[in-house]
Design a protein around this motif. Sequence first.
Motif, PDB file in Angstrom:
ATOM      1  N   GLN A 289      16.293  -7.225  -3.248  1.00 26.92           N
ATOM      2  CA  GLN A 289      16.705  -8.544  -2.732  1.00 26.92           C
ATOM      3  C   GLN A 289      16.552  -8.575  -1.222  1.00 26.92           C
ATOM      4  O   GLN A 289      17.508  -8.397  -0.476  1.00 26.92           O
ATOM      5  N   LEU A 290      15.306  -8.740  -0.793  1.00 24.23           N
ATOM      6  CA  LEU A 290      15.001  -8.682   0.632  1.00 24.23           C
ATOM      7  C   LEU A 290      14.197  -9.904   1.033  1.00 24.23           C
ATOM      8  O   LEU A 290      13.564 -10.524   0.193  1.00 24.23           O
ATOM      9  N   PRO A 291      14.212 -10.245   2.322  1.00 21.27           N
ATOM     10  CA  PRO A 291      13.339 -11.336   2.788  1.00 21.27           C
ATOM     11  C   PRO A 291      11.860 -10.935   2.658  1.00 21.27           C
ATOM     12  O   PRO A 291      11.532  -9.758   2.551  1.00 21.27           O
ATOM     13  N   ASP A 292      10.990 -11.970   2.719  1.00 19.63           N
ATOM     14  CA  ASP A 292       9.571 -11.795   2.395  1.00 19.63           C
ATOM     15  C   ASP A 292       8.906 -10.532   2.931  1.00 19.63           C
ATOM     16  O   ASP A 292       8.397  -9.721   2.176  1.00 19.63           O
ATOM     17  N   GLY A 293       8.875 -10.389   4.234  1.00 23.73           N
ATOM     18  CA  GLY A 293       8.127  -9.274   4.840  1.00 23.73           C
ATOM     19  C   GLY A 293       8.660  -7.928   4.382  1.00 23.73           C
ATOM     20  O   GLY A 293       7.908  -6.993   4.103  1.00 23.73           O
ATOM     21  N   GLU A 294       9.997  -7.861   4.263  1.00 21.40           N
ATOM     22  CA  GLU A 294      10.598  -6.585   3.874  1.00 21.40           C
ATOM     23  C   GLU A 294      10.316  -6.256   2.423  1.00 21.40           C
ATOM     24  O   GLU A 294      10.235  -5.081   2.047  1.00 21.40           O
ATOM     25  N   ARG A 295      10.156  -7.293   1.589  1.00 17.15           N
ATOM     26  CA  ARG A 295       9.845  -7.033   0.185  1.00 17.15           C
ATOM     27  C   ARG A 295       8.506  -6.324   0.090  1.00 17.15           C
ATOM     28  O   ARG A 295       8.351  -5.364  -0.656  1.00 17.15           O
ATOM     29  N   ALA A 296       7.525  -6.856   0.821  1.00 17.30           N
ATOM     30  CA  ALA A 296       6.196  -6.241   0.764  1.00 17.30           C
ATOM     31  C   ALA A 296       6.256  -4.793   1.228  1.00 17.30           C
ATOM     32  O   ALA A 296       5.638  -3.906   0.641  1.00 17.30           O
ATOM     33  N   ALA A 297       7.038  -4.547   2.280  1.00 16.35           N
ATOM     34  CA  ALA A 297       7.135  -3.176   2.793  1.00 16.35           C
ATOM     35  C   ALA A 297       7.771  -2.262   1.764  1.00 16.35           C
ATOM     36  O   ALA A 297       7.330  -1.124   1.558  1.00 16.35           O
ATOM     37  N   LEU A 298       8.820  -2.741   1.096  1.00 14.44           N
ATOM     38  CA  LEU A 298       9.472  -1.922   0.068  1.00 14.44           C
ATOM     39  C   LEU A 298       8.507  -1.651  -1.076  1.00 14.44           C
ATOM     40  O   LEU A 298       8.408  -0.522  -1.568  1.00 14.44           O
ATOM     41  N   PHE A 299       7.753  -2.692  -1.489  1.00  9.36           N
ATOM     42  CA  PHE A 299       6.791  -2.502  -2.565  1.00  9.36           C
ATOM     43  C   PHE A 299       5.822  -1.366  -2.224  1.00  9.36           C
ATOM     44  O   PHE A 299       5.575  -0.473  -3.036  1.00  9.36           O
ATOM     45  N   CYS A 300       5.290  -1.409  -1.006  1.00  7.15           N
ATOM     46  CA  CYS A 300       4.311  -0.390  -0.611  1.00  7.15           C
ATOM     47  C   CYS A 300       4.945   0.991  -0.616  1.00  7.15           C
ATOM     48  O   CYS A 300       4.356   1.971  -1.090  1.00  7.15           O
ATOM     49  N   LYS A 301       6.159   1.075  -0.108  1.00 11.79           N
ATOM     50  CA  LYS A 301       6.844   2.367  -0.055  1.00 11.79           C
ATOM     51  C   LYS A 301       7.057   2.913  -1.472  1.00 11.79           C
ATOM     52  O   LYS A 301       6.782   4.089  -1.758  1.00 11.79           O
ATOM     53  N   MET A 302       7.536   2.056  -2.358  1.00 12.76           N
ATOM     54  CA  MET A 302       7.805   2.512  -3.730  1.00 12.76           C
ATOM     55  C   MET A 302       6.509   2.890  -4.441  1.00 12.76           C
ATOM     56  O   MET A 302       6.451   3.878  -5.166  1.00 12.76           O
ATOM     57  N   ALA A 303       5.445   2.111  -4.227  1.00 11.72           N
ATOM     58  CA  ALA A 303       4.171   2.403  -4.883  1.00 11.72           C
ATOM     59  C   ALA A 303       3.607   3.728  -4.403  1.00 11.72           C
ATOM     60  O   ALA A 303       3.067   4.519  -5.193  1.00 11.72           O
ATOM     61  N   GLU A 304       3.739   3.988  -3.112  1.00 11.84           N
ATOM     62  CA  GLU A 304       3.222   5.250  -2.580  1.00 11.84           C
ATOM     63  C   GLU A 304       4.017   6.429  -3.127  1.00 11.84           C
ATOM     64  O   GLU A 304       3.453   7.495  -3.395  1.00 11.84           O
ATOM     65  N   LYS A 305       5.307   6.242  -3.313  1.00 13.40           N
ATOM     66  CA  LYS A 305       6.118   7.321  -3.900  1.00 13.40           C
ATOM     67  C   LYS A 305       5.622   7.673  -5.296  1.00 13.40           C
ATOM     68  O   LYS A 305       5.787   8.793  -5.766  1.00 13.40           O
ATOM     69  N   LEU A 306       5.002   6.710  -5.962  1.00 14.61           N
ATOM     70  CA  LEU A 306       4.488   6.932  -7.307  1.00 14.61           C
ATOM     71  C   LEU A 306       3.052   7.437  -7.286  1.00 14.61           C
ATOM     72  O   LEU A 306       2.377   7.435  -8.314  1.00 14.61           O
ATOM     73  N   SER A 307       2.555   7.823  -6.130  1.00 21.93           N
ATOM     74  CA  SER A 307       1.205   8.352  -5.948  1.00 21.93           C
ATOM     75  C   SER A 307       0.117   7.300  -6.050  1.00 21.93           C
ATOM     76  O   SER A 307      -1.053   7.623  -6.278  1.00 21.93           O
ATOM     77  N   ALA A 308       0.464   6.026  -5.911  1.00 20.62           N
ATOM     78  CA  ALA A 308      -0.591   5.036  -5.709  1.00 20.62           C
ATOM     79  C   ALA A 308      -0.957   5.098  -4.228  1.00 20.62           C
ATOM     80  O   ALA A 308      -0.154   5.533  -3.413  1.00 20.62           O
TER      81      ALA A 308
END
Lengths: 481, 253, 224
Positions: free
Chosen positions: C45-64
């Motif tokens: 539950q984050l504002p727009d820009g922060e959502r994208a940043a969280l998505f990238c962080k989580m995806a990278e943790k999964l080895s994407a």
Amino acid sequence: MDITSPTFKQNSRAALADAQLQKALGNVRGGFIDKRRKAVDALPEFDALRDNARDIKNHTLDNLDLYLEAYEAKVIEAGGKVHWAETAEQARGIMLDICRAANARTVTKGKSMITEEIDLNDFLERNGIRPVETDLGEYIIQLRHEHPSHIIAPAVHLNKEQVEADFRRVHTHLPASRDLSEPEALLDEARGVLRKEYFAADVGITGANFLVAETGTSIIVTNEGNGDLTQILPRVHVVLASIEKIVPTLEDAAQILRVLARSATGQDMSVYTTLSTGPRRPGDPDGPEQYHVILLDNGRSAMLGTEFQEMLRCIRCGACMNHCPVYHAVGGHAYGWVYPGPMGAVLTPSLIGVDKSGHLPNASTFCGRCESVCPMRIPLPKMMRHWREREFERGLNPATQRYGLKLWAWFARRPALYQLATSIAMPVLGLLGRGKGRFGYLPLAGGWTKYREMPAPQGRTFMQQVRGRKAVAKGLAEGLS
Amino acid sequence: MTSTPRVGLFVTCLVDLFRPTVGFAAIKLIEDTGCSVDVPMAQTCCGQPAYNSGDRADARAIAENTIRAFEDYDYVVAPSGSCAGMLKKHYPGLFKDDPQWQARAIAFSAKVHELISFLVDVRGATGVSARLADTVTYHDSCSGLRELGIQAQPRQLIASIEGVKFVEMQDPDVCCGFGGTFCVKYPDISNAIVEKKTENIDAAGANTLLAGDLGCLMNMAGKLKRQGSKVEVRHVAEVLAGMTDTPPIAGRG
Amino acid sequence: MSARDAILNKVRGALKPHAGDTSRAALVAERLGNAPKGIIPARGQLPDGERAALFCKMAEKLSATVEHVASHDAVPAAAAAYLRERNLPASLRMGSDARLDAMPWDQQGALQIRKGASDGSDEAGLSHATAAIAETGTLVMVSGADNPTTINFLPEHHIVVVDAADIDGDLEAALAKIRTRYGKGQMPRTLNLISGPSRSGDVEQKIILGAHGPRALHIIVVGG
């Protein structure tokens, strides 16, 4: 599948003596437990989600007939077919009919415990159809003619050396000089072999983690993508699922998905969470031409309205067995049928009878760890106790046990006699054990002293001493007054 | 509630028969918090062996006996997580079909506490006056931990003992393999479980093992001694009450 | 009696005495209609820009692997570079998604574009995601000619384009989007929620990437 639950004790002894198995079981304790802990700690809402997941399932079970009807209507609307099977035999028959109608020679399978429950693979083979397991763990044990020893990690009981030996034995088309010493090489080889099978299959069979009534959708979760290749490449996709897999809405599925992977492997989400609704649509360049769902009862309706209804909330995550000291000691095969660990101890008697599987709910210390990690808050020890009550009512437990406990209870209900008997026995034992403070051997206590010393009692019982002090105090008080 | 709370001590069958010291230690600890302690004579067993074997009828009869003997006290305290758990969490369910008895059982269960939890959570004890120059470790018995939430309290009181050093073993909250009749019904599995436990106890580097349940303690002590371990085993109440003159469970050496 | 009737009768018989209660049907209809959301974790539950940043962080943790480009026009070059850097053939499988079609693929002359479902012979495939979920680093892919499902699973390398504006906080928000697009009670044939490249832990519980699905997942986030 042969049921060996009646010989659970012998199975356990063999398991305890199996050095390979014991080494492999070490992976269960370390891996799953720590990973789940990390995932749970990273989500503050986890416990609240467990409560909500439990409530969603309870509501669904209380209205299961209505949700099943709603689900069926939506599947049909999406172009799918729904079949109903009361028993394993009926389900197998329907599956065979579908495969025959598709002229199936080979079928691929996603990992599905329900297909184990109905003994599907053997049945298909007997009827001239070749089933190919595509989940790596399931594929490995298929080569070994074994059954899964864990509901989400089917080959957890094996070491990589054993897997290498099986691959060399079966994949004879590959050069003998190849290096298969590491898991990466084994996975690569399986990927190559199974890729061909995916394309060759006429029918793909999966289970379902959830069936969504709102949309007529089946949901599967995998990390390998094997379930997806199983269900989109062949012409026919068949979903086999027991009736309690229904959830009302997509949001309800999302709630329970949040606790599923975290409880199972410590992942926030499995790599592939796939929601499938019906066969291919006009304009779809891929996907199955036919989509079938077989809804299976096989004992679930008989659990509704009974003290075992709560077991129907199970989402097959495996957390209970991952945390169970008994499972850690003996592994899954010792339980003797499809479902091991605490959930197996509760579910198996419902499905095959407590007379065959009575050992399972008895072989528990009631430590409660299973219940403490169950994402659906299922009171597993309580239901194991209910099975013990059923056994007691039917006189199924061993006579020596019954009489021993009856004798104990007889005395326990009569405090004066109890204290008289124990005030004689304990000081004698205490005297005998005074030197070392323990017994290496004690008649009637063979089960204990086989592996442990028996601590000696201190001597006079507590109640004996208290009675004495009260008598003295009373005497003093009387003397003074 | 009078100003001096009246506590009925439910001594538990194992303490009564095997290690009365624990009962006297419990009395001292409870009295030290300003309560009076009585030992009703009509007590025997909490009924858990019958209950866990599926014999609800006998369990219920034993429960009636216990409730009758104790229900007039302000508190019912037991030096055992598993017995206290039985009395507190499971007694009411035995009387589901009998509204009168169930009301009595519920009222009774509300008064039940495990010993350490009673001292810390109810009487507000923050420490004890005992001294012990020793390195100790603590095993969390399953019922006490998961049914009654006992984990921090014993560690808090142990830490207050003058001269004591506390070391945490690996997996202190994992079952020791006792499980009541389990250890004699499935001895091979029980042994495998207790072996993992004694491995962790040895690796912790403590001289003394403590816990709050005599069943667990006898199981672990019996295994340690069979293995030739020098670790001594006591009920945590003995140590908190400064009653360590008696030989430890299963003797020394 | 059909198996269907037998099972439903058994179920009804087992439920509480008021199984015939009409209020049950109303309760069920209400839940199906309203689809209550439940508990949405605060994490996404984050504002727009922060959502994208969280998505990238989580995806990278999964080895994407994740890269950012300013606009859709930059995607073909990014995709071509991805293939070159890994010595992969200059060939890409993709569907007929209009957003992909509109990209300047002709600027990557050496790149062969193969359209349609994957037949298993593709080393690399490209899709455009419908949405993404920041909470878990998950891509939301919808079946159809635009982005055939087989492209999500058959190629060794899967490149996925996602608009930063389409990154939602949680799964429920993504499902609401699907509902808006397809209608209440309707779904695409397949909805894939993809969190990282494929993996297996089935040999001694060691997690290895590259099971049956793609070995590598590369995410190109556009804008944001």
